[in-house]
Write a protein that holds these residues in place. Structure first.
Motif, mmCIF file in Angstrom:
data_model
loop_
_atom_site.group_PDB
_atom_site.id
_atom_site.type_symbol
_atom_site.label_atom_id
_atom_site.label_comp_id
_atom_site.label_asym_id
_atom_site.label_seq_id
_atom_site.Cartn_x
_atom_site.Cartn_y
_atom_site.Cartn_z
ATOM 1 N N GLN A 69 0.844 -1.189 0.000
ATOM 2 C CA GLN A 69 0.000 0.000 0.000
ATOM 3 C C GLN A 69 0.882 1.242 0.000
ATOM 4 O O GLN A 69 1.740 1.412 0.870
ATOM 5 C CB GLN A 69 -0.912 0.009 1.226
ATOM 6 C CG GLN A 69 -1.865 1.189 1.297
ATOM 7 C CD GLN A 69 -3.040 1.059 0.349
ATOM 8 O OE1 GLN A 69 -3.306 -0.028 -0.159
ATOM 9 N NE2 GLN A 69 -3.748 2.148 0.103
ATOM 10 N N ILE A 70 0.682 2.108 -0.974
ATOM 11 C CA ILE A 70 1.461 3.339 -1.090
ATOM 12 C C ILE A 70 0.604 4.494 -0.598
ATOM 13 O O ILE A 70 -0.467 4.765 -1.148
ATOM 14 C CB ILE A 70 1.894 3.583 -2.548
ATOM 15 C CG1 ILE A 70 2.740 2.406 -3.048
ATOM 16 C CG2 ILE A 70 2.671 4.888 -2.670
ATOM 17 C CD1 ILE A 70 2.968 2.417 -4.547
ATOM 18 N N ASP A 71 1.064 5.169 0.444
ATOM 19 C CA ASP A 71 0.318 6.284 1.021
ATOM 20 C C ASP A 71 1.018 7.608 0.722
ATOM 21 O O ASP A 71 2.206 7.654 0.397
ATOM 22 C CB ASP A 71 0.176 6.104 2.529
ATOM 23 C CG ASP A 71 -0.755 4.956 2.887
ATOM 24 O OD1 ASP A 71 -1.955 5.055 2.572
ATOM 25 O OD2 ASP A 71 -0.281 3.965 3.464
ATOM 26 N N TRP A 72 0.274 8.661 0.867
ATOM 27 C CA TRP A 72 0.780 10.028 0.708
ATOM 28 C C TRP A 72 0.923 10.582 2.116
ATOM 29 O O TRP A 72 -0.043 11.035 2.716
ATOM 30 C CB TRP A 72 -0.215 10.831 -0.109
ATOM 31 C CG TRP A 72 0.178 12.224 -0.491
ATOM 32 C CD1 TRP A 72 1.087 13.032 0.114
ATOM 33 C CD2 TRP A 72 -0.375 12.984 -1.583
ATOM 34 N NE1 TRP A 72 1.146 14.245 -0.517
ATOM 35 C CE2 TRP A 72 0.260 14.249 -1.568
ATOM 36 C CE3 TRP A 72 -1.339 12.725 -2.550
ATOM 37 C CZ2 TRP A 72 -0.052 15.244 -2.490
ATOM 38 C CZ3 TRP A 72 -1.644 13.711 -3.466
ATOM 39 C CH2 TRP A 72 -1.002 14.956 -3.445
ATOM 40 N N ALA A 80 3.023 16.662 -12.890
ATOM 41 C CA ALA A 80 2.925 15.659 -11.825
ATOM 42 C C ALA A 80 2.386 16.302 -10.553
ATOM 43 O O ALA A 80 2.932 17.302 -10.073
ATOM 44 C CB ALA A 80 4.279 15.029 -11.558
ATOM 45 N N ILE A 81 1.328 15.729 -10.014
ATOM 46 C CA ILE A 81 0.774 16.197 -8.746
ATOM 47 C C ILE A 81 1.634 15.710 -7.582
ATOM 48 O O ILE A 81 1.941 16.458 -6.656
ATOM 49 C CB ILE A 81 -0.674 15.696 -8.584
ATOM 50 C CG1 ILE A 81 -1.560 16.287 -9.682
ATOM 51 C CG2 ILE A 81 -1.218 16.038 -7.200
ATOM 52 C CD1 ILE A 81 -2.967 15.719 -9.701
ATOM 53 N N LYS A 82 2.040 14.442 -7.641
ATOM 54 C CA LYS A 82 2.820 13.837 -6.565
ATOM 55 C C LYS A 82 3.735 12.777 -7.160
ATOM 56 O O LYS A 82 3.354 12.068 -8.102
ATOM 57 C CB LYS A 82 1.886 13.201 -5.524
ATOM 58 C CG LYS A 82 2.566 12.359 -4.451
ATOM 59 C CD LYS A 82 3.411 13.189 -3.508
ATOM 60 C CE LYS A 82 4.004 12.319 -2.395
ATOM 61 N NZ LYS A 82 4.923 13.091 -1.522
ATOM 62 N N THR A 83 4.954 12.662 -6.612
ATOM 63 C CA THR A 83 5.933 11.681 -7.079
ATOM 64 C C THR A 83 6.458 10.864 -5.909
ATOM 65 O O THR A 83 6.769 11.418 -4.850
ATOM 66 C CB THR A 83 7.119 12.380 -7.779
ATOM 67 O OG1 THR A 83 6.636 13.144 -8.889
ATOM 68 C CG2 THR A 83 8.135 11.355 -8.277
ATOM 69 N N TRP A 84 6.530 9.548 -6.105
ATOM 70 C CA TRP A 84 7.167 8.638 -5.150
ATOM 71 C C TRP A 84 8.371 7.993 -5.828
ATOM 72 O O TRP A 84 8.344 7.738 -7.037
ATOM 73 C CB TRP A 84 6.215 7.523 -4.714
ATOM 74 C CG TRP A 84 5.032 7.945 -3.926
ATOM 75 C CD1 TRP A 84 4.889 7.947 -2.572
ATOM 76 C CD2 TRP A 84 3.769 8.399 -4.446
ATOM 77 N NE1 TRP A 84 3.638 8.376 -2.212
ATOM 78 C CE2 TRP A 84 2.927 8.661 -3.343
ATOM 79 C CE3 TRP A 84 3.278 8.615 -5.737
ATOM 80 C CZ2 TRP A 84 1.624 9.121 -3.490
ATOM 81 C CZ3 TRP A 84 1.981 9.078 -5.890
ATOM 82 C CH2 TRP A 84 1.168 9.327 -4.778
ATOM 83 N N SER A 85 9.411 7.683 -5.060
ATOM 84 C CA SER A 85 10.616 7.105 -5.644
ATOM 85 C C SER A 85 11.094 5.909 -4.834
ATOM 86 O O SER A 85 10.951 5.877 -3.604
ATOM 87 C CB SER A 85 11.732 8.155 -5.706
ATOM 88 O OG SER A 85 12.939 7.580 -6.174
ATOM 89 N N SER A 86 11.662 4.931 -5.534
ATOM 90 C CA SER A 86 12.260 3.780 -4.852
ATOM 91 C C SER A 86 13.721 4.033 -4.518
ATOM 92 O O SER A 86 14.356 3.223 -3.840
ATOM 93 C CB SER A 86 12.161 2.529 -5.735
ATOM 94 O OG SER A 86 13.015 2.645 -6.869
ATOM 95 N N THR A 140 -2.892 0.160 -8.933
ATOM 96 C CA THR A 140 -4.235 0.731 -9.028
ATOM 97 C C THR A 140 -4.365 1.939 -8.110
ATOM 98 O O THR A 140 -3.802 1.972 -7.013
ATOM 99 C CB THR A 140 -5.319 -0.301 -8.660
ATOM 100 O OG1 THR A 140 -5.050 -0.833 -7.358
ATOM 101 C CG2 THR A 140 -5.339 -1.440 -9.667
ATOM 102 N N PHE A 141 -5.121 2.912 -8.576
ATOM 103 C CA PHE A 141 -5.395 4.144 -7.832
ATOM 104 C C PHE A 141 -6.650 3.957 -6.993
ATOM 105 O O PHE A 141 -7.669 3.455 -7.474
ATOM 106 C CB PHE A 141 -5.577 5.298 -8.822
ATOM 107 C CG PHE A 141 -6.131 6.560 -8.216
ATOM 108 C CD1 PHE A 141 -5.345 7.362 -7.403
ATOM 109 C CD2 PHE A 141 -7.443 6.945 -8.463
ATOM 110 C CE1 PHE A 141 -5.853 8.528 -6.844
ATOM 111 C CE2 PHE A 141 -7.957 8.108 -7.919
ATOM 112 C CZ PHE A 141 -7.162 8.903 -7.104
ATOM 113 N N LEU A 153 -2.384 4.081 -3.283
ATOM 114 C CA LEU A 153 -2.094 3.286 -4.468
ATOM 115 C C LEU A 153 -1.831 1.865 -4.005
ATOM 116 O O LEU A 153 -1.185 1.654 -2.977
ATOM 117 C CB LEU A 153 -0.861 3.814 -5.209
ATOM 118 C CG LEU A 153 -0.918 5.226 -5.779
ATOM 119 C CD1 LEU A 153 0.446 5.609 -6.349
ATOM 120 C CD2 LEU A 153 -1.987 5.344 -6.848
ATOM 121 N N SER A 154 -2.328 0.908 -4.750
ATOM 122 C CA SER A 154 -2.107 -0.494 -4.415
ATOM 123 C C SER A 154 -1.174 -1.104 -5.451
ATOM 124 O O SER A 154 -1.471 -1.096 -6.641
ATOM 125 C CB SER A 154 -3.439 -1.249 -4.389
ATOM 126 O OG SER A 154 -3.226 -2.629 -4.151
#
Length: 325
Positions: free
Chosen positions: A4-7, A40-46, A71-72, A134-135
């Motif tokens: 689960q990806i959270d903001w 881009a509204i929001k960016t996540w990085s590994s 999935t959003f 995001l899943s």
């Protein structure tokens, strides 16, 4: 693998010019009527940037050559006005390829040459985003409308425990690993779409009540259990709809105004005022509060936004003592 990806409650890697943001638990409401499409509204990085910017990796490591599904979870205004962009980078942080997920597409293959990746929410003409997460999974998401089978059935069938999950995927995995904390006759409600509407949207509500009416004929009493602000509200509501049932809730509730705003954002209408539902915490003998006082520590949220949620279940008063450790 299900992630689960959270903001989290910060503004790093977020489009801020003219933006209005509200952080309500795990939900984020983002508004910007003037933001250009394609940004881009929001960016996540590994990729870890701790030494430079004190940013820890926000995404899990992926296996090269493997298919994943992203999935959003949330809503946009107008509808379908947002898409996901996944960029892949080599060891020198040079972008080697990218995938765009929109119009029902959710799968992508992690390239053999990739060393890291990023995920972006891209504006496609939206003015508002209600973001619940995001899943990311290595399995295609199963479409769930209602909870399936009763888990760990017992012989006496005296009580049915209906458990509303706060995080449909991660908490379900925790429950399985911990063997349902020793509970028997458990119906786990883990529908991701219904979760974004507090398990109260019209279609789910009507179907779920029909399912409960059928189970009422089998069990002497139904116990609705919540352990966070979403499941707690759902437990209060369905306890009201089913006289003779019980609701076990923690003290982790949003205030009435916050709940109303979130339900309005999700276009959910219920046949009982929020004020009346929350008042039942004071006078109803069928509502039992359990657990420890919840805290929303931002430092803990960086590690896991639901860290303090599922552990509340170990304090349920009807658990066997040997299972509460």
């Amino acid at each position: 693998m299900k992630y689960q990806i959270d903001w989290v409650n910060d503004t790093k890697n977020t489009y801020l010019y003219g933006s209005q943001m509200r952080f309500i638990g795990r939900r984020v409401i983002f508004k910007n009527r003037l933001m250009p499409s394609g940004n881009a509204i929001k960016t996540w990085s590994s990729k870890s940037q701790f030494q430079a910017n004190r940013i820890l990796p926000e995404l899990p490591l992926l296996q090269r050559g493997k298919t994943y599904y992203l999935t959003f979870q949330g809503q946009t205004k107008p509808e379908n006005s947002l898409y996901l962009r996944i960029a892949f980078f080599d060891r020198f942080q040079k972008e080697i390829s990218f995938e765009v997920l929109k119009e029902g597409k959710s799968d992508f293959v992690y390239p053999l040459e990739a060393y890291s990746y990023s995920i972006q929410l891209i504006n496609a003409g939206c003015t508002e985003v209600v973001f619940d997460g995001l899943s990311l999974s290595d399995q295609a998401a199963a479409e769930e409308v209602l909870p399936k089978d009763v888990l760990a059935p017992s012989a006496d069938q005296s009580h049915l425990t209906v458990l509303f999950l706060e995080n449909a995927r991660q908490d379900l995995q925790t429950l399985k690993e911990r063997e349902l904390f020793g509970l028997s006759d458990v119906l786990v409600v883990a529908d991701e779409e219904a979760l974004t509407h507090f398990y109260l949207d019209k279609d789910f509500n009507l179907s779920f009540q029909k399912q409960m009416q059928a189970l009422e004929k089998t069990y002497a009493r139904i116990r609705f259990v919540g352990y966070g602000p979403r499941g707690n509200l759902a437990s209060l509501y369905y306890n009201y709809k089913f006289p003779g049932s019980q609701a076990y809730v923690t003290d982790d509730f949003y205030d009435e105004r916050t709940y109303q705003g979130l339900l309005d954002d999700s276009q959910v209408r219920i046949d009982k005022s929020l004020n009346s539902l929350l008042d039942r915490l004071v006078y109803s003998r069928d509502i039992i509060t359990y657990g420890y006082t919840a805290t929303h520590d931002e430092a803990l949220a960086l590690i896991s936004p639901t860290l303090s949620y599922w552990s509340q279940l170990t304090y349920l008063p009807f658990l066997k003592p040997s299972k509460t450790l």
